[in-house]
Scaffold this motif. Structure first.
Motif, mmCIF file in Angstrom:
data_model
loop_
_atom_site.group_PDB
_atom_site.id
_atom_site.type_symbol
_atom_site.label_atom_id
_atom_site.label_comp_id
_atom_site.label_asym_id
_atom_site.label_seq_id
_atom_site.Cartn_x
_atom_site.Cartn_y
_atom_site.Cartn_z
ATOM 1 N N HIS A 134 0.971 -0.869 -0.069
ATOM 2 C CA HIS A 134 -0.040 -0.089 0.062
ATOM 3 C C HIS A 134 0.940 1.214 -0.076
ATOM 4 O O HIS A 134 0.538 2.121 -0.635
ATOM 5 N N LEU A 148 -8.864 0.496 0.319
ATOM 6 C CA LEU A 148 -8.742 1.768 1.216
ATOM 7 C C LEU A 148 -10.137 2.628 0.579
ATOM 8 O O LEU A 148 -10.086 2.859 -0.471
ATOM 9 N N GLU A 212 -8.915 1.060 5.923
ATOM 10 C CA GLU A 212 -7.915 0.560 5.130
ATOM 11 C C GLU A 212 -7.650 -0.978 5.727
ATOM 12 O O GLU A 212 -7.486 -1.113 6.998
ATOM 13 N N HIS A 219 -11.572 -5.361 4.741
ATOM 14 C CA HIS A 219 -11.516 -3.768 4.260
ATOM 15 C C HIS A 219 -13.123 -3.658 4.008
ATOM 16 O O HIS A 219 -13.799 -2.638 4.524
#
Length: 314
Positions: A134, A148, A212, A219
């Motif tokens: 990420h 996210l 996130e 998620h």
């Protein structure tokens, strides 16, 4: 050896610098100063029902928080560029001006919120809940990564700038632990909890919510629990233009309710109603979980990890 959170390089190739959670230009827009002392509370829960609570006072304001895990190249390079781009929208928003935020500016604001949440997540130490891929993605692609979501809302002015950060870990599903042998073959040697976080950033009339996780399943659970549809606008994914200020205007309690994960996720402990940092680990008697709440010492049986309640709180 310490590595940069975003590029992964270490000394002597690069030099670490102090990265502020909120940089000076934004701090100058804060209507009220933040408290100079924040509290941190660590809770441990045992399977026999015993609970232990430890608290401490930390002489630090959210406006003074810095992180020495970012290199000078990242700090003065892509991160500085992102800050400059985001401030074109953030400054009038924080000043309460009526503006139209285009889709491209909403994209930049979401990226800034994601980057700030990644930095904020590291302030609380281990376990660090932001996956390496990420961080690499936001540096190289200039957009938030997959798994996210960012929302923005207008809120009543709060007496200080603040952040709230919850760490989330769940065994449903877990993440395989792999090792490569001398022949180059990959073997699964175990399973660790799937990690994620929920971070809230509140400055003046602006509230940002960032959910996130490293797995799509976690998620999805976070986004479903937090999703403030009808009270906030989603900045990411699929940013769209919007008029600021947004309606309705949320109260501080409504902001806390959205960002507070008031319902538990399967396989986790997610309750948090305390000022300061809150972590809870379920372990069996005969051993203790560490203060970070993820890695148990010898003799512990870690069932789940809870959430943190971050600096600059009420």
């Amino acid at each position: 050896m310490k590595k940069c959170l975003f590029c992964g390089r270490s000394a002597p190739e690069i030099k670490m610098t102090g990265e502020h959670v909120l940089r000076r230009e934004l701090i100058n827009q804060v209507l009220w100063g933040a408290p100079k002392v924040r509290s941190e509370t660590v809770h441990r829960g045992y399977t026999d029902g015993t609970r232990i609570e430890m608290s401490r006072q930390i002489p630090q304001s959210i406006l003074d928080q810095t992180l020495k895990d970012v290199c000078g190249d990242c700090n003065s390079g892509w991160m500085n560029t992102l800050e400059n781009q985001a401030e074109k929208t953030l400054v009038p928003v924080l000043r309460g001006q009526h503006i139209r935020v285009g889709a491209a500016d909403a994209d930049i604001l979401a990226t800034w919120a994601a980057k700030t949440a990644m930095v904020r997540a590291r302030v609380d130490g281990d376990p660090y809940t932001v996956p390496e891929d990420h961080r690499t993605h936001i540096r190289t692609a200039g957009t938030p990564p997959e798994n996210l979501t960012v929302w923005a809302a207008t809120c009543e002015p709060h007496p200080s700038a603040r952040t709230r950060h919850y760490k989330v870990g769940t065994d449903l599903p877990g993440i395989p632990i792999t090792e490569m042998d001398e022949d180059g073959e990959i073997w699964i040697t175990g399973v660790r909890p799937s990690m994620g976080h929920l971070t809230t950033i509140v400055i003046n009339h602006l509230a940002l919510f960032i959910a996130e996780a490293e797995s799509e399943a976690l998620h999805g659970q976070l986004a479903e629990r937090v999703d403030p549809t009808g009270t906030a606008t989603r900045l990411w994914p699929h940013p769209k233009e919007f008029e600021w200020p947004l309606m309705p205007v949320l109260t501080p309690d409504q902001v806390d309710a959205i960002g507070g994960l008031l319902q538990s996720l399967p396989g986790t402990i997610t309750r948090c109603h305390h000022t300061g940092v809150f972590r809870e680990t379920a372990v069996q008697r005969g051993g203790r979980g560490d203060a970070g709440g993820m890695a148990g010492e010898s003799g512990t049986a870690l069932r789940s990890v809870s959430l943190g309640y971050g600096a600059g709180a009420r």
